[in-house]
Write a protein that holds these residues in place. Structure first.
Motif, PDB file in Angstrom:
ATOM      1  N   ARG A   1      -7.853  -3.401   3.048  1.00 52.03           N
ATOM      2  CA  ARG A   1      -7.794  -4.005   4.387  1.00 52.03           C
ATOM      3  C   ARG A   1      -7.071  -5.346   4.346  1.00 52.03           C
ATOM      4  O   ARG A   1      -6.299  -5.661   5.241  1.00 52.03           O
ATOM      5  N   LYS A   2      -7.311  -6.137   3.336  1.00 52.91           N
ATOM      6  CA  LYS A   2      -6.656  -7.442   3.219  1.00 52.91           C
ATOM      7  C   LYS A   2      -5.141  -7.287   3.047  1.00 52.91           C
ATOM      8  O   LYS A   2      -4.366  -8.061   3.594  1.00 52.91           O
TER       9      LYS A   2
ATOM     10  N   GLY B   1      -2.087  -8.144   5.949  1.00 52.51           N
ATOM     11  CA  GLY B   1      -1.106  -9.149   5.554  1.00 52.51           C
ATOM     12  C   GLY B   1      -1.721 -10.407   4.981  1.00 52.51           C
ATOM     13  O   GLY B   1      -1.035 -11.404   4.780  1.00 52.51           O
ATOM     14  N   ASP B   2      -3.025 -10.379   4.691  1.00 47.78           N
ATOM     15  CA  ASP B   2      -3.689 -11.546   4.103  1.00 47.78           C
ATOM     16  C   ASP B   2      -3.352 -11.708   2.621  1.00 47.78           C
ATOM     17  O   ASP B   2      -3.275 -12.820   2.116  1.00 47.78           O
TER      18      ASP B   2
ATOM     19  N   ALA C   1      -2.492   4.199  -3.191  1.00 44.07           N
ATOM     20  CA  ALA C   1      -2.466   3.216  -4.272  1.00 44.07           C
ATOM     21  C   ALA C   1      -2.096   1.832  -3.761  1.00 44.07           C
ATOM     22  O   ALA C   1      -1.492   1.685  -2.704  1.00 44.07           O
ATOM     23  N   PHE C   2      -2.470   0.841  -4.560  1.00 48.45           N
ATOM     24  CA  PHE C   2      -1.958  -0.524  -4.425  1.00 48.45           C
ATOM     25  C   PHE C   2      -0.765  -0.594  -5.367  1.00 48.45           C
ATOM     26  O   PHE C   2      -0.857  -0.131  -6.510  1.00 48.45           O
ATOM     27  N   THR C   3       0.334  -1.172  -4.949  1.00 48.22           N
ATOM     28  CA  THR C   3       1.493  -1.304  -5.827  1.00 48.22           C
ATOM     29  C   THR C   3       2.063  -2.712  -5.716  1.00 48.22           C
ATOM     30  O   THR C   3       1.851  -3.403  -4.720  1.00 48.22           O
TER      31      THR C   3
ATOM     32  N   VAL D   1       0.863  -1.167   0.000  1.00 50.15           N
ATOM     33  CA  VAL D   1       0.000   0.000   0.000  1.00 50.15           C
ATOM     34  C   VAL D   1       0.905   1.224   0.000  1.00 50.15           C
ATOM     35  O   VAL D   1       1.836   1.317   0.792  1.00 50.15           O
ATOM     36  N   GLU D   2       0.656   2.123  -0.928  1.00 49.58           N
ATOM     37  CA  GLU D   2       1.371   3.399  -0.967  1.00 49.58           C
ATOM     38  C   GLU D   2       0.473   4.426  -0.278  1.00 49.58           C
ATOM     39  O   GLU D   2      -0.728   4.490  -0.563  1.00 49.58           O
ATOM     40  N   TYR D   3       1.031   5.188   0.645  1.00 52.44           N
ATOM     41  CA  TYR D   3       0.246   6.170   1.402  1.00 52.44           C
ATOM     42  C   TYR D   3       0.590   7.580   0.960  1.00 52.44           C
ATOM     43  O   TYR D   3       1.718   7.854   0.539  1.00 52.44           O
TER      44      TYR D   3
END
Length: 149
Positions: A115-116, A120-121, A32-34, A20-22
């Motif tokens: 959230r997943k 760490g899921d 973003a998701f990276t 996750v990029e904050y």
């Protein structure tokens, strides 16, 4: 020139590089998701009697005109698309492919997936592809008569 026929759809998993990029600031707002979608030059786990190493040139002629970012390859969980600029693709130093999917807090799928990842899921990414007929090579690995590389 006639395009070569494509093989059936293949799916591969890349462990480890999803994040996750904050946004800058103290509030830890997701941006973003990276991650890495494709890693080249690295030997896969055993895929049932064979290992795979993706050549860095494998993406040179790939059609990436309309790439979608899906969760679990589910068309109903569309996270981003490069034609709408919600998914950005970039080649890595090793010739692989990295992605960045802009986070949308108003999209329930983004909230669920975020959230997943944060818990760490979700521990990696996967990608689907088709290889043109004759577009792959197989080499028997030394010392293992039943395993191909």
């Amino acid at each position: 020139m006639k395009k070569p026929a494509l093989t059936t759809r293949e799916v591969r998993f890349v462990a480890g590089n999803v994040a996750v990029e904050y946004r800058a600031g103290a509030d830890k707002t997701p941006a973003a998701f990276t991650g890495d979608a494709i890693v080249c030059g690295s030997r896969s786990r055993n895929l049932g009697g064979f290992y795979e190493v993706i050549d860095p040139s494998a993406l040179n002629e790939a059609d990436m005109s309309d790439v979608v970012g899906l969760f679990n390859h589910n068309n109903d969980i569309l996270l981003g698309r490069n034609t709408s600029a919600t998914l950005t693709l970039s080649r890595t130093a090793g010739g692989g492919l990295a992605y960045r999917i802009a986070y949308d807090a108003l999209d329930p799928d983004h909230v669920r997936v975020m959230r997943k990842i944060e818990r760490g899921d979700v521990v990696g990414s996967s990608f689907a592809f088709r290889v043109p007929e004759g577009g792959d090579t197989w080499v028997k690995e030394e010392g293992d008569p039943d395993c191909y590389l």
